[in-house]
Write a protein that holds these residues in place. Structure first.
Motif, PDB file in Angstrom:
ATOM      1  N   GLY A 193      73.393  49.706  75.606  1.00 62.72           N
ATOM      2  CA  GLY A 193      72.958  51.076  75.850  1.00 62.72           C
ATOM      3  C   GLY A 193      71.722  51.522  75.095  1.00 62.72           C
ATOM      4  N   LYS A 194      70.744  50.607  74.913  1.00 64.22           N
ATOM      5  CA  LYS A 194      69.537  50.978  74.162  1.00 64.22           C
ATOM      6  C   LYS A 194      68.236  50.714  74.911  1.00 64.22           C
ATOM      7  N   CYS A 195      68.262  49.933  75.986  1.00 64.62           N
ATOM      8  CA  CYS A 195      67.017  49.519  76.645  1.00 64.62           C
ATOM      9  C   CYS A 195      66.215  50.744  77.090  1.00 64.62           C
ATOM     10  N   THR A 196      64.958  50.778  76.702  1.00 62.45           N
ATOM     11  CA  THR A 196      64.171  52.003  76.858  1.00 62.45           C
ATOM     12  C   THR A 196      63.727  52.271  78.296  1.00 62.45           C
ATOM     13  N   PHE A 197      63.829  51.279  79.196  1.00 64.76           N
ATOM     14  CA  PHE A 197      63.470  51.506  80.599  1.00 64.76           C
ATOM     15  C   PHE A 197      64.670  51.966  81.416  1.00 64.76           C
ATOM     16  N   CYS A 198      65.865  51.993  80.801  1.00 63.62           N
ATOM     17  CA  CYS A 198      67.126  52.198  81.520  1.00 63.62           C
ATOM     18  C   CYS A 198      67.586  53.654  81.402  1.00 63.62           C
ATOM     19  N   ASP A 199      68.428  54.083  82.361  1.00 69.59           N
ATOM     20  CA  ASP A 199      68.933  55.467  82.381  1.00 69.59           C
ATOM     21  C   ASP A 199      70.043  55.671  81.345  1.00 69.59           C
ATOM     22  N   ILE A 200      69.741  55.396  80.083  1.00 74.35           N
ATOM     23  CA  ILE A 200      70.804  55.406  79.062  1.00 74.35           C
ATOM     24  C   ILE A 200      71.279  56.807  78.701  1.00 74.35           C
ATOM     25  N   SER A 250      73.533  36.733  85.639  1.00 73.25           N
ATOM     26  CA  SER A 250      72.179  37.255  85.746  1.00 73.25           C
ATOM     27  C   SER A 250      71.940  38.158  84.550  1.00 73.25           C
ATOM     28  N   GLY A 251      70.731  38.122  84.032  1.00 74.20           N
ATOM     29  CA  GLY A 251      70.437  38.929  82.853  1.00 74.20           C
ATOM     30  C   GLY A 251      68.969  39.261  82.765  1.00 74.20           C
ATOM     31  N   GLY A 252      68.659  40.270  82.004  1.00 73.71           N
ATOM     32  CA  GLY A 252      67.281  40.720  81.874  1.00 73.71           C
ATOM     33  C   GLY A 252      66.537  40.010  80.762  1.00 73.71           C
ATOM     34  N   LEU A 253      65.643  39.101  81.143  1.00 70.91           N
ATOM     35  CA  LEU A 253      64.653  38.617  80.176  1.00 70.91           C
ATOM     36  C   LEU A 253      63.551  39.668  80.086  1.00 70.91           C
ATOM     37  N   GLU A 254      63.404  40.415  81.192  1.00 67.80           N
ATOM     38  CA  GLU A 254      62.404  41.483  81.303  1.00 67.80           C
ATOM     39  C   GLU A 254      61.014  40.913  81.028  1.00 67.80           C
ATOM     40  N   VAL A 255      60.410  41.273  79.894  1.00 66.97           N
ATOM     41  CA  VAL A 255      59.075  40.787  79.555  1.00 66.97           C
ATOM     42  C   VAL A 255      59.231  39.707  78.492  1.00 66.97           C
ATOM     43  N   ALA A 256      58.797  38.506  78.806  1.00 68.63           N
ATOM     44  CA  ALA A 256      58.984  37.382  77.882  1.00 68.63           C
ATOM     45  C   ALA A 256      57.966  37.451  76.748  1.00 68.63           C
ATOM     46  N   SER A 257      58.047  38.527  75.972  1.00 70.22           N
ATOM     47  CA  SER A 257      57.154  38.762  74.835  1.00 70.22           C
ATOM     48  C   SER A 257      57.976  39.431  73.756  1.00 70.22           C
ATOM     49  N   ASP A 258      58.000  38.853  72.556  1.00 67.97           N
ATOM     50  CA  ASP A 258      58.829  39.419  71.491  1.00 67.97           C
ATOM     51  C   ASP A 258      58.395  40.833  71.118  1.00 67.97           C
ATOM     52  N   LEU A 294      57.112  43.146  73.122  1.00 65.18           N
ATOM     53  CA  LEU A 294      57.586  44.072  74.140  1.00 65.18           C
ATOM     54  C   LEU A 294      59.106  44.133  74.199  1.00 65.18           C
ATOM     55  N   LEU A 295      59.773  43.019  73.944  1.00 66.84           N
ATOM     56  CA  LEU A 295      61.237  43.039  73.887  1.00 66.84           C
ATOM     57  C   LEU A 295      61.717  43.969  72.777  1.00 66.84           C
ATOM     58  N   LYS A 296      60.970  43.994  71.683  1.00 69.84           N
ATOM     59  CA  LYS A 296      61.312  44.910  70.589  1.00 69.84           C
ATOM     60  C   LYS A 296      61.054  46.354  71.011  1.00 69.84           C
ATOM     61  N   LEU A 297      59.942  46.593  71.708  1.00 69.75           N
ATOM     62  CA  LEU A 297      59.621  47.937  72.189  1.00 69.75           C
ATOM     63  C   LEU A 297      60.656  48.401  73.219  1.00 69.75           C
ATOM     64  N   ILE A 298      61.099  47.475  74.064  1.00 72.50           N
ATOM     65  CA  ILE A 298      62.138  47.781  75.044  1.00 72.50           C
ATOM     66  C   ILE A 298      63.481  48.026  74.354  1.00 72.50           C
TER      67      ILE A 298
END
Length: 732
Positions: free
Chosen positions: A361-368, A455-463, A465-469
């Motif tokens: 429940g933390k991903c910043t692109f999601c309707d959390i 299935s899972g979200g790799l989203e952006v394969a950049s550490d 951006l993953l931290k920002l997300i």
């Protein structure tokens, strides 16, 4: 007056399995002894349309276009071949329903089905289906055949038609109700006519007092309004309510009173308690208590949430009930050669939820900020298995798709153990986060219980951006988890994202390189690139300034509000990367073109990747673990060994030994121990068998071993135990 409920999913969702919302609600209503009838009008419309009688009518209507002379060569060809379509349509639909398997041999001859423009890429079929067999190839050819007919419908009969959506454009990001309202003032279309004829028959048979319409996606919205409009006009005493994924995300700020010319109520979030209160209000006019419900009062839209009753717990909502649905009539199609998308559209799946909401429940692109993500509530593993067994008995199907936002690893482990204890032969898949809890042994356990894909979200394969997300994972961690699943024999699909706020061109290219390497080393089997979309209920949408983006408009529409138009401070046009990213991925999924320079996928200049060519290989190098947690559960998935004792002699000394022979499903294998350790091991394997309710920890095994023997660690890391670990002795 007792309420009679009729629940529908309007056209169109999936062709192969019903969308589960009405089955969830019907299951809940069963717990309250409230009678209800449900229908998936999408599959019913498709079956009427794609039949011999349906096509005869279709070609007759389409002929009007020919008289006007406004027709493409492709539609002319289909029209000219109409007798071939009329001859083959019923057998093809039966084949896709699994009732006519021998037709596959005819279809694969490629002179049985009439072919139009969708068949132009047939040279790729052997590449795509060469190892997949006759049935799969035939399903794909039959799907192309249906898509050809679909193209004819769109051009000549109803421009809004689509197999898994209908008039989607009218529902997507419609901040104003004007366009949809105007469309509804027009005469019903040809497809509308089929829908309304089915609806009329059902309403007259069921005679409901409350009509519930579930709208999961924008592509269901127009048909939902058209259905409600017809019922309002012809049966004004029937109360009509809308719920589902679309209103939950899009209609939270609804203020356009014209919507209530069609609906009496619109409910948000979990539907059980709002529907319960609606029933009370309809049966008792003075009740006037609602849960998360929009309605019209004195000509104005009001939102009422004056019920003091809490929402039902997941343990109280009952087992989804699929009765009334035409389970033997759904059709399996293979549209594209993406392994995960193929699972989504091929075969019928019982849908269940392990846990309400998302445990992360933390991903910043999601309707959390919304309840469907924010409120996390898992279901106990034994109750999940009870529901699985009930659904198997009802539907005859043993395939399950757990539709979680992200299934919790601890619950997946508990569910797998319970499935194995009950000796259920099931097949299941779900969505996950690629977190470190998914060890090699947990993945093996999940596989043993019937898990075939995640299935899972790799989203952006950049550490960065993953931290920002705020994804809570790193690329290295994702690589290790995908390796663990792949080695266990579980297929892995990755959701990939591009165009996230502040993402640079360099990061997009580096992300593509990471994805290339994941496919090249064989630890990722399926993927899909999505372009970032900013939504109103996500942290990015709520606090855009924190993510380097600016909303292009601050005004809130009177109808749907979710997708937000924005400007990224980088000024990069991310759209231009779409084709290259998707084309490269298509090839990587087929195991080819890994040697291509990344520049080859793009028609404009891109920077060289900064990712080392062996980054993923280095990330997944195995390290032997010698520090098992004392609380780790030790579980044996195998059976009892055959034991043979013998005496070994060397240089005048003799000692007793044991050979333990195990029969794995594929092959037998043996281990050699001294007699005392062998006897302890035989007893212990029986104790830690997966079929036992109690789980033993590493510490408990060590204590038990050392009651009569010495140096448990030396024994644990010995060759016999290592052999058992390679088979079915798991540390969880």
């Amino acid at each position: 007056m007792k309420t009679q409920l009729f629940l529908i999913t309007p056209p169109f969702t999936q062709l192969n399995t019903p969308y589960p919302a009405t089955a969830y609600i019907k299951g809940f209503l069963n717990t309250k002894n409230i009678e209800s009838v449900q229908a998936d009008l999408g599959i019913e419309v498709i079956l009427k349309l794609f039949s011999k009688e349906g096509l005869q009518s279709l070609f007759q209507v389409g002929s009007q276009k020919f008289k006007a002379g406004e027709i493409s060569d492709n539609s002319k060809r289909i029209y000219a071949l109409q007798e071939e379509y009329l001859k083959t349509i019923n057998p093809v639909i039966a084949f896709l329903q699994g009732k006519n398997p021998t037709l596959a041999l005819q279809i694969c001859q490629e002179d049985f089905l009439p072919e139009a423009s969708r068949f132009t890429q047939l040279e790729e079929l052997d590449w795509a289906f060469g190892t997949m067999g006759t049935q799969d190839k035939a399903k794909h050819l039959a799907t192309l055949y249906l898509e050809d007919i679909s193209d004819f419908i769109v051009e000549c009969v109803d421009a809004n038609f689509g197999f898994s959506r209908y008039a989607e454009r009218l529902g997507r990001s419609a901040s104003s109700f004007d366009e949809l309202y105007e469309a509804l003032q027009g005469e019903p279309t040809y497809i509308d006519g089929i829908l309304l004829s089915i609806l009329k028959e059902r309403i007259e048979t069921i005679k409901p007092t409350l009509f519930l319409i579930s709208v999961p996606f924008p592509g269901n919205l127009y048909a939902a309004f058209r259905s409600a409009q017809w019922v309002k006009k012809n049966y004004p005493n029937i109360k009509i309510s809308m719920g589902g994924g679309f209103p939950n995300t899009e209609l939270r700020s609804l203020s356009d009173a014209r919507v209530f010319e069609f609906f009496d109520f619109i409910t948000l979030d979990d539907g059980e308690m709002p529907i319960d209160e609606l029933i009370h209000s309809i049966e008792n006019p003075n009740y006037n208590t609602y849960k998360r419900t929009f309605l019209l009062e004195n000509g104005k839209v009001v939102y009422k949430n004056n019920s003091t009753k809490p929402d039902y717990k997941q343990s109280q909502v009952g087992t989804p009930d699929y009765s009334d649905l035409l389970l033997d009539k759904y059709i399996s199609v293979i549209e594209i050669v993406n392994p995960m998308h193929r699972m989504w559209s091929d075969g019928r799946w019982n849908k269940l939820t392990m846990a309400h909401g998302c445990y992360w429940g933390k991903c910043t692109f999601c309707d959390i900020s919304l309840d469907y993500i924010k409120i996390y509530e898992p279901v106990a593993a034994n109750l999940l298995c009870d529901r699985m067994e009930e659904m198997i008995a009802q539907t005859g199907e043993t395939g399950f798709h757990f539709v979680d936002e992200a299934a919790p690893p601890a619950l997946m482990r508990a569910l797998a153990l319970e499935i194995l204890r009950r000796k259920l032969a099931v097949t299941w898949w779900t969505n996950i986060r690629f977190e470190k809890s998914f060890t090699e042994d947990l993945c093996l356990l999940l596989k043993a219980s019937g898990c075939i894909a995640v299935s899972g979200g790799l989203e952006v394969a950049s550490d960065r951006l993953l931290k920002l997300i705020d994804k809570g994972v790193t690329v290295e961690q994702v690589a290790r988890v995908t390796r663990n699943f792949t080695q266990a024999g579980v297929m892995v699909h990755a959701y990939l994202m591009y165009g996230y706020p502040t993402q640079t061109i360099q990061e997009t290219i580096d992300s593509l390189e990471m994805v290339r390497q994941l496919f090249e080393v064989g630890i990722l089997q399926s993927g899909f690139w999505h372009q970032f979309a900013m939504t109103a209920h996500s942290p990015v949408g709520l606090y855009p300034e924190q993510f380097g983006v600016k909303k292009n408009t601050e005004s809130i529409g009177t109808f749907a509000n979710n997708d937000i138009d924005y400007t990224d401070a980088t000024g990069i046009n991310h759209d231009k990367f779409s084709f290259g990213l998707k084309k490269s991925l298509y090839n990587y999924m087929h195991g080819i073109c890994f040697e291509y320079d990344l520049q080859d996928w793009f028609e404009f200049k891109i920077p060289k990747t900064k990712i080392q060519s062996d980054f993923i290989v280095n990330a997944i190098e195995n390290e032997e673990i010698f520090n098992i947690k004392p609380t780790a559960k030790i579980v044996w998935l195998g059976g009892k060994p055959l034991v043979d004792h013998f005496t070994k002699t060397k240089k005048g000394n003799s000692w007793e030994m044991s050979t333990l022979t195990f029969h794995d499903k594929k092959e037998p294998f043996s281990i050699l121990t001294n007699k005392n350790e062998g006897e302890w091991l035989v007893k212990t394997l029986e104790k830690i068998s997966v079929f036992n309710v109690k789980n033993y920890t590493f510490q408990e095994l060590k204590a038990d071993f050392e009651l009569s023997l010495e140096d448990f660690e030396l024994f644990w890391y010995s060759k016999p135990i290592k052999t058992l670990r390679e088979y079915k002795l798991l540390v969880l």
